[in-house]
Design an enzyme around this catalytic site. Sequence first.
Site, mmCIF file in Angstrom:
data_model
loop_
_atom_site.group_PDB
_atom_site.id
_atom_site.type_symbol
_atom_site.label_atom_id
_atom_site.label_comp_id
_atom_site.label_asym_id
_atom_site.label_seq_id
_atom_site.Cartn_x
_atom_site.Cartn_y
_atom_site.Cartn_z
ATOM 1 N N GLY B 817 0.839 -1.200 0.000
ATOM 2 C CA GLY B 817 0.000 0.000 0.000
ATOM 3 C C GLY B 817 0.868 1.242 0.000
ATOM 4 C CB CYS B 818 0.205 4.786 -0.502
ATOM 5 S SG CYS B 818 -1.130 5.139 0.617
ATOM 6 C CB THR B 819 1.130 4.034 4.622
ATOM 7 O OG1 THR B 819 0.088 3.087 4.833
ATOM 8 C CG2 THR B 819 0.544 5.370 4.225
#
Lengths: 105, 843
Positions: B817-819
Site C-alpha cells: 500500500g502507499c504506507t
Amino acid sequence: MDLENQKRVLDLTEQHGKDNVLVLLGGGDAEASGLVVETVMAGDPAYAGPLTGVQLGLPAYHIVEPEIKSEIDPGLYDENIGMMEMVLDVAAIIGEVTTIRKQCS
Amino acid sequence: MPEGLRSRISGCSFNLFHAPWFSKTLGTTPAAERESNPESPFLKTLEASMRSFPAVVAYPPNQVFIGNLDPRVLPEQPWYTRQEGGSPEGPFGDILDETALYGLMKYSDVFDLVLLEEQFSRNARDTLAALPAMTMADLSSLEKGVSAEEIDKAVSVGAVPLYREGILSGCVKAAHPSDINLSAHTMTENLASKATAVYALRQLLHERDGLADKIGYIIETSEEACGDMNQRGGGNFAKAVGELAALKAATGSDTRSFCAGPVHGLMQAASLVAAGTFEKVVVVAGGTTAKLAMNAKKHLEKSLPVLEDVMGSFALLVEGGPGPGLNVRLDAVGFHKIGAGSAPQAVVGNLVADPLEKAALSFSDVDVYAPEMHNPEITSLSGAGNVTLQNLKMIAAMAVMRKEITREEMDGFIAKHGVSGWAPTQGHIPSGVPALGWFLRWAEEGSFHRGLVIGKGSLFLGRMTNLFDGVSLLVEAENREDFSESPDVRVEKEEEGSVRLGCTVTGAESPPEVLREGVEAFREKDPSRRVTLYGKADPGENRRAMERDLENGVVDGALTFHYSFPLGEATVGLAELPHTGKKLFIATTTGAASDDRVEALVLNALKGKAAGRAWGLANPSVGFLNLEGAALALKKIRQLMEKGYPLRLAGSSRQGDGLLRGNDILKGTCDVVVCDSLTGNALMKLLSAYETGGEQETTGSGYGCGLSHGKPVGIISRATGAKVLSAALEYLERMIRGSWTERLREETQAAEKAGLSEVIQAKKAPAAETQGLRTEKEKKPLKVPVDAEIEGVDVLVIQEAVDSLLHEGIYCESGMGCTGPVVMVSRENIKRAERILQDRSFL
C-alpha cells in the site's frame, strides 16, 4: 627613516665623500625600504630629519637585489641571508626600491 | 634529561589592568606629542577614543590573556568591534579596572606618595577587598583618604594626577624635590609596575595554602628601574613586590634584558631550583605605563579606538620534584651569543636550531613555538605586521635551511606549530611568556607535549651596544603517569566540577576556522567551559589523541567525525524541525544497536528515550517511523509495555497503526523518532543541511553520542557548520551532565525486567511457525477476488503471513500500500484472517 640613522648617513657622507658611500638596506618592509632610498637620494620626505632638503644622491640598494646578491659569495650569502629571503616578500621589496630609485635618479 | 636537572613551571598568573588615564598621559607617544604639539588633532581625538571597561573585557585577545579563550579558537579579526561578552575573571587571572589599579598603587605605596580622595579611596578599598587575590591583604592604608583640596594642592606643585572618568581621584607625589629618579613621573611608573606585579603574585599564591612561606627567591623581570640619583637602577623590585605578597621567607633580585627579561628570569629560576639553592622560586613582572597608547596615532588614523589601554602583569611558579606542570629543559637552553651577530638568521639559529640540536630534536618535535606573542591586530594596524607570524616564518625558514621541511611545507608547518599572538604592547610581557599559561592548560588536558618559549630583546635601544638578545627554553609536559597518584591532582579534579570536552577540528569538509568558530561560540556562552582541540593534519593522530584523552580521563567526552563504534553502540541525533524549531531526537543516526533489524529498532527506542531523559525531558514520547521491521519492533515494545516497561508511545497523526509517517516527523508529533541508523542518518542530513542545499549542516545538534573507552563520543558530519558544532558540544555536555549512560542503563534494566531478552528472542516465532508452509503451496485455496486489506504486518514477515493464511485455506495476496505492506483478502475472509494473523503474532 630613523632620524639617528639620517644623521649617521650624513656624517659618513661628509667624512668620506658621496662617491665612496653606498647605502645597503636590510629591512623587511618594502615601503619602508623605499622611503630610505628616497631619503638618502632626494632628502627626507617627512621633513623631520637632518636630510631634510639635502639631496645626497647616494646609491641605495637592498641586499636582496640581484645587483648586490651577485657580488656576494653564494655560500656566505646563503649562510646570512638565505633564511630571510624565504621570509621576506623579496619581489615587493625589489619592485619598490627599484621604482623609487628610478624616480629619484 | 640528566638526573638532578629537574625543575618545572607549575603555576601561573596573568592579569590586565585597564588604564585609560595613564594611556592618555603617561604613554610616551601621547606624552611626546603633548610636549611638542599640544594642539595636535591626535590629542584632541585621543580623549574620545578610549575604550570602556566592558569593551576591554570583551576584547578577545584579552580573554585569551586571562585564560578564558583558547588562542587556537580566536575568531577572525577585527576583534576591536566586540563591545560585550567575556568575563573579567579567568583561570589565569583577572582584568581589573582603573579603581582597582589606583587602589593597588596605594596598597603598594609604603612611602605615602599616593594620595587618594576620601570617597574614591573607600571605593577602591571595597573593590580590592572583594578580590580573592587580596584576601588577607592589609588594606588599612585605603581606609582614610585625603580631601580633594589636598590633592589639588599636591598636583599644583608637580604631583602626577590620577583621574578616573574625568574626576581627579588622587595623585602620586615626587619622592625627592630634585632627584629625577624619584620624580613624581618616575614614582608613578614604578608604583604602577610594582602594584601590578604585586597583584600577579598574590593571584598566583592565594589559592595555594602555605605556598607563600615556601617561596625562597623572587626574580622580578620588568623593564623599569628603581633607584635614586646615585644608583639609577639599583633595585630591588623583587623584594618590594614580595613584601606585599607576604613572601616572608623569600629574598630576590631584579633581572633585566629588555623584552627578553622574563625568559632570562625563568631560566635562572629553573636553574636555582634544579641546583637545590631554593625549593621554589617565582618569576614576576608588572606592567609598563610608557608603552600605553604607543601606536595610538596610527590606530586613530584608521578610526580605531586606543587598543593599547591595558597594563599587563604575570607571575610564574617554578619548583622541583614530581608533579604536574612543564619541565624546563635546562640541558638545552637557547641563547643569543655575543659573537653571533644580530642577523635574523644568527638569532634564530641560536634561539631555535641550537637548543633543538642540544636536545636531539627536530623542528617538528616541538608542538608549539611561542616567540613574541604580540596581538597582531595592534601591530598590523600600526604598520608593524603580524610579529608572531613573522617569527614563525623565520623558524619555518630555518627548518627549510636545515632541510627538515621543504619550502612548500612552510605554511603547513606554521599552521601546525604556531598560534596567533594575543598580548598587549607591554614590552617584556608579550615576549614568549604568555604562552606558558596555555601550555600549562594544554599539558593538563593532555593535548600538548613540548613547546619552545622564546624571549627576545632589543638591547640597542639602550645605546650601550648594537647587540640583540634572546633566550629560549624548551618546556615539556610532565608525563601524567608520573603523578597520577598525587593527591594534589585528585583534589584538583574533584573540585573541577565542569565538563571537559574534546573536539576534532581538522579532517572535515568544513575548514578548521569554521569549526574553531563553533568551539569559540560554545565557550563564549560560558567561559569556564574547557575544550581540548584535536587539530593535527593526520586524522589518525587526532583519533589516537582523543582516545588517549578519553581513556586517561583528560576529557569527559569528545566530539569527532566519522567514528566507528563497536556493534551495540548507536547514536541518537538531535535535529531541529523546520517551521516549528522543535527538537527531535532521532534514534538512531550512526552505529548499530544490533545486527538484527527488528532487535535494533527495539533497542533504538530505549536509546532514544534515554537520550531524551538525559536532555531533561521527564517522559519523552517515542514513535516508530514506518520502515521495514518497524511494525514488528512496535509490537515487541507493546509486549514490553504490557509487562510493565514504562513508555509513552506516540502514534501517527493520520494513521491508526501507531507508525509514524514522514509528515509526522515534520510536524513533530513525538519527541523521539525510532528508525534504523541509515534512515536516521539520512533524516539528520536532510533536516540539518536543507538550508544550504546540502552544502553545509546549519541546524540541529549533530548525530549524538556513543560510548568509547567508557566515555561518550559525539558524532558530527564532516560538513558541519559552526552553529551546529557549538550545538553539538552543548548536546554532548548535556548528555554528560544528564548522566546519559546511567539513564540508558535504567531503561535497559526496566526493559529487561519486562522480559526484553525473551521478547527479542521470540523475534523469529512467526517465521518458525510457518516453516515448511511454502511446501504446501499446492494446497492453495481457490483464487477469489481480494477486495479488503489488512495493514500492520511487517514487510519482513509479509510472505510468512500470506503463507499462514493460505495454509488455513484463506486465499490472499501480499501487496504494498502507499504506507506499507498489506495482506489482501476478500471481505468475507477479513475477520478470520485478522484473527489468524493475530494469533500467530503477525499483528
